[in-house]
Motif scaffolding. Structure first.
Motif, PDB file in Angstrom:
ATOM      1  N   UNK A 102      10.851   0.568  54.982  1.00 37.48           N
ATOM      2  CA  UNK A 102      12.301   0.705  54.907  1.00 37.48           C
ATOM      3  C   UNK A 102      12.959  -0.600  54.464  1.00 37.48           C
ATOM      4  N   UNK A 103      12.470  -1.719  54.985  1.00 40.49           N
ATOM      5  CA  UNK A 103      13.023  -3.029  54.607  1.00 40.49           C
ATOM      6  C   UNK A 103      12.736  -3.319  53.135  1.00 40.49           C
ATOM      7  N   UNK A 119      25.884  -0.887  63.859  1.00 35.54           N
ATOM      8  CA  UNK A 119      25.295  -0.018  64.879  1.00 35.54           C
ATOM      9  C   UNK A 119      24.528   1.145  64.270  1.00 35.54           C
ATOM     10  N   UNK A 120      25.072   1.720  63.222  1.00 34.31           N
ATOM     11  CA  UNK A 120      24.402   2.835  62.545  1.00 34.31           C
ATOM     12  C   UNK A 120      23.101   2.359  61.899  1.00 34.31           C
ATOM     13  N   UNK A 121      23.137   1.197  61.262  1.00 33.46           N
ATOM     14  CA  UNK A 121      21.938   0.664  60.618  1.00 33.46           C
ATOM     15  C   UNK A 121      20.864   0.357  61.651  1.00 33.46           C
ATOM     16  N   UNK A 165      32.768  -2.858  60.323  1.00 35.12           N
ATOM     17  CA  UNK A 165      31.510  -3.608  60.180  1.00 35.12           C
ATOM     18  C   UNK A 165      30.641  -3.449  61.418  1.00 35.12           C
ATOM     19  N   UNK A 166      31.253  -3.430  62.585  1.00 41.18           N
ATOM     20  CA  UNK A 166      30.516  -3.258  63.834  1.00 41.18           C
ATOM     21  C   UNK A 166      29.899  -1.866  63.918  1.00 41.18           C
ATOM     22  N   UNK A 167      30.649  -0.860  63.543  1.00 40.14           N
ATOM     23  CA  UNK A 167      30.130   0.514  63.551  1.00 40.14           C
ATOM     24  C   UNK A 167      29.004   0.666  62.533  1.00 40.14           C
ATOM     25  N   UNK A 181      17.233   2.134  61.987  1.00 37.46           N
ATOM     26  CA  UNK A 181      15.999   1.346  62.003  1.00 37.46           C
ATOM     27  C   UNK A 181      15.155   1.684  63.224  1.00 37.46           C
ATOM     28  N   UNK A 182      15.792   1.865  64.378  1.00 30.82           N
ATOM     29  CA  UNK A 182      15.052   2.244  65.597  1.00 30.82           C
ATOM     30  C   UNK A 182      14.427   3.627  65.443  1.00 30.82           C
ATOM     31  N   UNK A 183      15.142   4.536  64.796  1.00 31.00           N
ATOM     32  CA  UNK A 183      14.609   5.880  64.568  1.00 31.00           C
ATOM     33  C   UNK A 183      13.386   5.826  63.665  1.00 31.00           C
ATOM     34  N   UNK A 184      13.455   5.028  62.599  1.00 33.20           N
ATOM     35  CA  UNK A 184      12.317   4.897  61.698  1.00 33.20           C
ATOM     36  C   UNK A 184      11.136   4.272  62.430  1.00 33.20           C
ATOM     37  N   UNK A 185      11.410   3.237  63.237  1.00 34.20           N
ATOM     38  CA  UNK A 185      10.333   2.584  63.979  1.00 34.20           C
ATOM     39  C   UNK A 185       9.703   3.545  64.991  1.00 34.20           C
TER      40      UNK A 185
END
Length: 58
Positions: A31-32, A10-12, A5-7, A16-20
């Motif tokens: 995306x949301x 982190x991927x999500x 769940x932690x990994x 999201x940072x990449x899309x932003x």
């Protein structure tokens, strides 16, 4: 299980940072909308999110 769940979180967050970074705040909104629409099985919300992301790409 908690490690998975932690990994996954982190991927999500990384995606999201990449899309932003690539498309700005409107890209995050698209995306949301797309992800919420898919999760809630709401066609309208999914379509709006997909259109927003498509318009940013084109």
């Amino acid at each position: 299980m908690p490690l998975f769940a932690l990994v996954l979180a982190g991927v999500v967050i990384g995606f999201e940072r990449l899309v932003e970074w690539q498309f700005g705040a409107l890209g995050v909104i698209g995306f949301v909308l797309l992800s919420v629409g898919v999760k809630a099985k709401n066609i309208t919300c999914s379509c709006i999110g997909a259109v927003v992301l498509t318009m940013l790409i084109v």
